[in-house]
Design an enzyme around this catalytic site. Structure first.
Site, PDB file in Angstrom:
ATOM      1  N   ASN A   1      -9.076   6.807 -44.079  1.00 58.61           N
ATOM      2  CA  ASN A   1     -10.250   6.267 -43.396  1.00 58.61           C
ATOM      3  C   ASN A   1     -11.260   5.757 -44.414  1.00 58.61           C
ATOM      4  O   ASN A   1     -11.409   6.308 -45.520  1.00 58.61           O
ATOM      5  CB  ASN A   1     -10.865   7.276 -42.427  1.00 58.61           C
ATOM      6  CG  ASN A   1     -11.208   8.611 -43.027  1.00 58.61           C
ATOM      7  OD1 ASN A   1     -10.550   9.068 -43.965  1.00 58.61           O
ATOM      8  ND2 ASN A   1     -12.218   9.262 -42.496  1.00 58.61           N
TER       9      ASN A   1
ATOM     10  N   GLU B   1     -15.154   4.703 -44.383  1.00 57.96           N
ATOM     11  CA  GLU B   1     -16.396   4.674 -43.613  1.00 57.96           C
ATOM     12  C   GLU B   1     -17.386   3.690 -44.223  1.00 57.96           C
ATOM     13  O   GLU B   1     -17.194   3.179 -45.336  1.00 57.96           O
ATOM     14  CB  GLU B   1     -16.991   6.098 -43.555  1.00 57.96           C
ATOM     15  CG  GLU B   1     -16.080   7.059 -42.821  1.00 57.96           C
ATOM     16  CD  GLU B   1     -16.682   8.435 -42.610  1.00 57.96           C
ATOM     17  OE1 GLU B   1     -17.709   8.760 -43.241  1.00 57.96           O
ATOM     18  OE2 GLU B   1     -16.107   9.195 -41.798  1.00 57.96           O
TER      19      GLU B   1
ATOM     20  N   CYS C   1     -10.306   3.489 -39.322  1.00 55.03           N
ATOM     21  CA  CYS C   1      -9.489   4.704 -39.251  1.00 55.03           C
ATOM     22  C   CYS C   1      -8.282   4.589 -40.178  1.00 55.03           C
ATOM     23  O   CYS C   1      -7.787   3.486 -40.463  1.00 55.03           O
ATOM     24  CB  CYS C   1      -8.983   4.926 -37.833  1.00 55.03           C
ATOM     25  SG  CYS C   1     -10.235   5.376 -36.636  1.00 55.03           S
TER      26      CYS C   1
ATOM     27  N   GLU D   1      -5.184   5.293 -39.679  1.00 51.43           N
ATOM     28  CA  GLU D   1      -3.977   4.728 -39.066  1.00 51.43           C
ATOM     29  C   GLU D   1      -4.016   3.208 -39.085  1.00 51.43           C
ATOM     30  O   GLU D   1      -3.012   2.540 -39.350  1.00 51.43           O
ATOM     31  CB  GLU D   1      -3.844   5.211 -37.620  1.00 51.43           C
ATOM     32  CG  GLU D   1      -3.697   6.717 -37.464  1.00 51.43           C
ATOM     33  CD  GLU D   1      -5.025   7.449 -37.316  1.00 51.43           C
ATOM     34  OE1 GLU D   1      -6.047   7.003 -37.910  1.00 51.43           O
ATOM     35  OE2 GLU D   1      -5.053   8.468 -36.609  1.00 51.43           O
TER      36      GLU D   1
ATOM     37  N   CYS E   1      -7.133   8.376 -32.501  1.00 50.56           N
ATOM     38  CA  CYS E   1      -8.085   7.943 -31.472  1.00 50.56           C
ATOM     39  C   CYS E   1      -7.430   6.895 -30.572  1.00 50.56           C
ATOM     40  O   CYS E   1      -6.368   6.339 -30.879  1.00 50.56           O
ATOM     41  CB  CYS E   1      -9.358   7.396 -32.113  1.00 50.56           C
ATOM     42  SG  CYS E   1      -9.186   5.757 -32.826  1.00 50.56           S
TER      43      CYS E   1
ATOM     44  N   CYS F   1      -6.616   3.493 -32.155  1.00 48.33           N
ATOM     45  CA  CYS F   1      -5.449   3.530 -33.054  1.00 48.33           C
ATOM     46  C   CYS F   1      -4.151   3.623 -32.260  1.00 48.33           C
ATOM     47  O   CYS F   1      -3.134   3.040 -32.667  1.00 48.33           O
ATOM     48  CB  CYS F   1      -5.565   4.695 -34.032  1.00 48.33           C
ATOM     49  SG  CYS F   1      -6.820   4.395 -35.306  1.00 48.33           S
TER      50      CYS F   1
HETATM   51  N1  THU Z   1     -10.691   8.780 -37.910  1.00 44.54           N
HETATM   52  C1  THU Z   1      -9.471   8.320 -38.327  1.00 44.54           C
HETATM   53  O1  THU Z   1      -9.295   8.003 -39.511  1.00 44.54           O
HETATM   54  N2  THU Z   1      -8.480   8.251 -37.414  1.00 44.54           N
HETATM   55  C2  THU Z   1      -8.597   8.564 -36.087  1.00 44.54           C
HETATM   56  O2  THU Z   1      -7.654   8.395 -35.327  1.00 44.54           O
HETATM   57  C3  THU Z   1      -9.864   9.110 -35.598  1.00 44.54           C
HETATM   58  C4  THU Z   1     -10.977   9.175 -36.548  1.00 44.54           C
HETATM   59  C5  THU Z   1     -11.787   8.851 -38.883  1.00 44.54           C
HETATM   60  C6  THU Z   1     -12.886   7.856 -38.663  1.00 44.54           C
HETATM   61  C7  THU Z   1     -14.076   8.529 -39.304  1.00 44.54           C
HETATM   62  O3  THU Z   1     -14.109   8.188 -40.668  1.00 44.54           O
HETATM   63  C8  THU Z   1     -13.778  10.005 -39.176  1.00 44.54           C
HETATM   64  O4  THU Z   1     -12.408  10.123 -38.823  1.00 44.54           O
HETATM   65  C9  THU Z   1     -14.620  10.724 -38.133  1.00 44.54           C
HETATM   66  O5  THU Z   1     -14.579  10.082 -36.930  1.00 44.54           O
END
Ligand code: THU
Length: 130
Positions: free
Chosen positions: A42, A44, A53, A55, A86, A89
């Site tokens: 991920n 940010e 994300c 994925e 999520c 994704c």
């Molecule tokens: N996140 C992912 O990398 N994948 C997901 O399927 C859900 C959330 C990350 C995004 C963010 O950086 C952190 O998790 C918190 O939401």
């Protein structure tokens, strides 16, 4: 490739995550049809909604290198609830992966155990065009 090998790749790339805001590090590893492994973490942003994300980073990296069919994905995050992907994704995975594709999910200490599900179980009736 064993699920634990794919989980190990996800756990390794998780350490590259850029997650200064949530502090929630995620790693994803795709097993491509040709046997290669493509990873993503991920990423940010200070403008939170721009966060990518793990994925979707993995999918984008794979597609950019010409790999568009996959046999499995592993996702590893922090200790705590299993890091199921999520909804966004799931839909992005469904663009390239069939409903039977295994999804392996684990906390960072994945050697203690992991969950196995399928993309179809996570996203029935994925949206498709055509
Ligand atoms: N996140 C992912 O990398 N994948 C997901 O399927 C859900 C959330 C990350 C995004 C963010 O950086 C952190 O998790 C918190 O939401």
């Amino acid at each position: 490739m064993k699920p634990t090998d794919l989980l190990a790749a996800a756990a390794a790339v998780r350490r590259s995550a850029h997650a200064p805001y949530s502090k929630y590090l995620v790693g994803a590893a795709l097993l491509a049809e040709d046997g290669s492994v493509i990873t993503g973490c991920n990423v940010e942003n200070a403008s939170y909604g721009l966060t990518m994300c793990a994925e979707r980073v993995a999918i984008g990296t794979a597609v950019a290198s010409g790999r568009t069919t996959f046999k499995a994905i592993a996702i590893v995050a922090d200790e705590g609830p299993a890091p199921f992907p999520c909804g966004a994704c799931r839909q992005v995975l469904a663009e390239f992966c069939g409903p039977d594709m295994p999804v392996y999910i684990a906390g960072a200490g994945y050697t203690d155990g992991y969950e196995t599900t399928t993309l179809g179980a996570l996203l029935p009736h994925a949206f498709k065009m055509g």
